[in-house]
Design a protein around this motif. Sequence first.
Motif, short mmCIF file in Angstrom:
data_model
loop_
_atom_site.label_atom_id
_atom_site.label_comp_id
_atom_site.label_asym_id
_atom_site.label_seq_id
_atom_site.Cartn_x
_atom_site.Cartn_y
_atom_site.Cartn_z
N TRP A 122 0.83 -1.21 0.00
CA TRP A 122 0.00 0.00 0.00
C TRP A 122 0.86 1.26 0.00
CZ3 TRP A 122 -5.03 0.43 3.39
CH2 TRP A 122 -6.04 -0.34 2.79
N THR A 123 1.91 1.25 0.83
CA THR A 123 2.78 2.43 0.93
C THR A 123 3.47 2.71 -0.39
OG1 THR A 123 3.14 1.93 3.28
CG2 THR A 123 4.70 3.43 2.22
N ASP A 124 3.96 1.68 -1.04
CA ASP A 124 4.62 1.87 -2.33
C ASP A 124 3.66 2.42 -3.38
OD1 ASP A 124 6.99 0.97 -1.25
OD2 ASP A 124 6.83 -1.06 -2.09
N TRP A 125 2.42 1.95 -3.36
CA TRP A 125 1.45 2.47 -4.33
C TRP A 125 1.26 3.98 -4.16
CZ3 TRP A 125 -2.98 -1.69 -3.78
CH2 TRP A 125 -2.59 -2.85 -4.46
N VAL A 126 1.18 4.43 -2.92
CA VAL A 126 1.00 5.87 -2.68
C VAL A 126 2.26 6.63 -3.09
CG1 VAL A 126 0.65 7.63 -0.91
CG2 VAL A 126 -0.72 5.53 -0.87
N LYS A 127 3.42 6.13 -2.71
CA LYS A 127 4.68 6.79 -3.07
C LYS A 127 4.86 6.89 -4.58
CE LYS A 127 7.52 5.64 0.99
NZ LYS A 127 8.69 4.88 1.46
N GLN A 128 4.45 5.86 -5.31
CA GLN A 128 4.65 5.81 -6.75
C GLN A 128 3.52 6.49 -7.53
OE1 GLN A 128 5.32 1.69 -7.90
NE2 GLN A 128 6.66 1.36 -6.14
N GLY A 129 2.55 7.01 -6.81
CA GLY A 129 1.44 7.68 -7.48
C GLY A 129 0.43 6.74 -8.09
N LEU A 130 0.46 5.47 -7.68
CA LEU A 130 -0.52 4.50 -8.19
C LEU A 130 -1.82 4.56 -7.39
CD1 LEU A 130 1.88 1.45 -8.76
CD2 LEU A 130 1.25 3.28 -10.36
N ALA A 131 -1.75 5.11 -6.19
CA ALA A 131 -2.92 5.38 -5.36
C ALA A 131 -2.78 6.81 -4.86
CB ALA A 131 -3.00 4.42 -4.18
N PRO A 132 -3.88 7.56 -4.74
CA PRO A 132 -3.80 8.97 -4.34
C PRO A 132 -3.58 9.15 -2.85
CG PRO A 132 -6.08 8.34 -4.58
CD PRO A 132 -5.27 7.13 -5.00
N ASN A 133 -3.03 10.30 -2.47
CA ASN A 133 -2.86 10.61 -1.05
C ASN A 133 -4.20 10.70 -0.32
OD1 ASN A 133 -0.01 10.81 -0.94
ND2 ASN A 133 -0.09 12.83 -1.89
N SER A 134 -5.26 10.92 -1.08
CA SER A 134 -6.59 11.05 -0.46
C SER A 134 -7.04 9.78 0.24
CB SER A 134 -7.62 11.44 -1.52
OG SER A 134 -7.66 10.48 -2.57
N VAL A 135 -6.38 8.64 -0.02
CA VAL A 135 -6.80 7.41 0.66
C VAL A 135 -6.66 7.55 2.17
CG1 VAL A 135 -6.25 5.95 -1.32
CG2 VAL A 135 -4.51 6.31 0.46
N LEU A 136 -5.78 8.44 2.62
CA LEU A 136 -5.58 8.64 4.06
C LEU A 136 -6.82 9.22 4.74
CD1 LEU A 136 -1.93 9.90 3.90
CD2 LEU A 136 -2.70 8.08 5.43
N GLN A 137 -7.62 9.95 3.97
CA GLN A 137 -8.85 10.54 4.53
C GLN A 137 -10.11 9.85 4.02
OE1 GLN A 137 -6.51 12.89 2.92
NE2 GLN A 137 -5.49 12.87 4.92
N ASN A 138 -9.97 9.03 3.01
CA ASN A 138 -11.14 8.41 2.39
C ASN A 138 -11.90 7.49 3.33
OD1 ASN A 138 -11.15 9.49 -0.17
ND2 ASN A 138 -10.07 7.79 -1.13
N THR A 139 -13.20 7.72 3.43
CA THR A 139 -14.08 6.68 3.94
C THR A 139 -14.40 5.76 2.75
OG1 THR A 139 -16.10 7.89 3.39
CG2 THR A 139 -15.11 8.30 5.57
N GLN A 140 -15.11 4.70 3.00
CA GLN A 140 -15.49 3.85 1.87
C GLN A 140 -16.43 4.59 0.92
OE1 GLN A 140 -15.37 -0.65 3.29
NE2 GLN A 140 -16.49 0.59 4.76
N GLY A 141 -17.23 5.49 1.48
CA GLY A 141 -18.14 6.28 0.65
C GLY A 141 -17.40 7.28 -0.23
N THR A 142 -16.45 8.02 0.34
CA THR A 142 -15.74 9.02 -0.47
C THR A 142 -14.80 8.34 -1.46
OG1 THR A 142 -14.01 9.26 1.24
CG2 THR A 142 -15.87 10.78 1.32
N SER A 143 -14.28 7.17 -1.11
CA SER A 143 -13.46 6.42 -2.05
C SER A 143 -14.31 6.00 -3.26
CB SER A 143 -12.88 5.17 -1.37
OG SER A 143 -12.17 4.37 -2.29
#
Length: 409
Positions: free
Chosen positions: A229-250
């Motif tokens: 998961w951490t690598d995906w965020v670092k590499q831009g494969l997942a957005p930083n917004s996942v840190l605040q995302n609920t399942q609804g906002t995701s």
Amino acid sequence: MITTKSARVIGVAVLAAAVVGGTAACSGSPSGGGSTAGGTYTLWDPYPDRDASSDWAKAIDKCAGDLGITIKRTASNTGDTVKDLTTASPNLPDIALVDNPKVATLAAAGLLTTTADNGLDVSSIQENILTAGQIDKKTYGVPVGANTLGLYYNPAVLQAAGVDPSSVKDWASLTDALKKVVAAGKKGITFSAVGTEEGSFQFLPWFWGAGGDLTKLNSSEATTALSTWTDWVKQGLAPNSVLQNTQGTSWDEFKTGDFGFAENGSWFKADADKAGYKVIQLQKTDGGAAPAPTGGEFITIPVQKDTSRYATSVKITKCLTDGDAGANALGYIAPTKAGQDAQLKADPTLRFWVDAVADAKPRTADNLGVKYGTISEQLYTAVQAALSGSASPADALATAQKNVDAKSK
């Protein structure tokens, strides 16, 4: 799932077709020895958004009519229901529905009967989801139904990126697919890593998929999962917004059409069908279906001074769980084969989710009981620390395990 009002409402739409045609009726005649002698029985549930006109209220009324009794229903929010139960003794309701991880909490407080106490037969309940209501080989409740997580994808985005969804068979192939999607100008994957139970809920398929054990948060397997998961965020494969995302906002992010993939729940099936999204099961690191956590409420029978009431409470429980009535009304996959067969007959597109629930695992499985709450808090805290860059995955998980050990002393 970690149920919210909006998610529950969406979830009902998932199984709307299965409710049509009178399937809100209980399957078969009530079981449980002897005739029901009338009277009023109380039922508490965490669904204040479901009024008297809802399918859930109608299912309860149907059971009451079939049994020749009155069921007085009280609805309040999930947390309030549990709090009210812990303060209501000795005036507990006959039936209480609670989020499945809370069964252990109420059992530990001595508020719930076991099946040995009340005589409820649980042999027809799907074993893997029943374990959420079991502690030390004693069963304290049964699922009204279950939901779980899958890996949704946007066919248009994947096609434009040259990704065949059937090629996604393990974490390496998924990461490769994410890179192709990003290279094609879109975004890879969205999920919820928020610092609440929702974050733990969404991380668990990866944790378990790597071979992780919730009693060993600092294992190499756990580190592998969090590093991914951490690598995906670092590499831009997942957005930083996942840190605040609920399942609804995701899910809202995914619906923009900018993402190739989204981890999310069966309660979004109707929305996904409408948008043309598809879903595959979450994978273990080296392939094969990863166990995702089960969501959903359990029906429990609290302790009563008058133990003769249990016989009717059992009949109410069986009326709401034996077939598909209760599960349809709440947007869940039924907990019994008979109920699932009825749902599939009404809506064959539910097959994926029936199979996913069969592969799923309760959060309190492995006899964790009340320990799960502490473990989950430390797990989502570690996820937040690693994804935000404030600690390495290994260090974040080492701290998590240290805190769990300290709180268990």
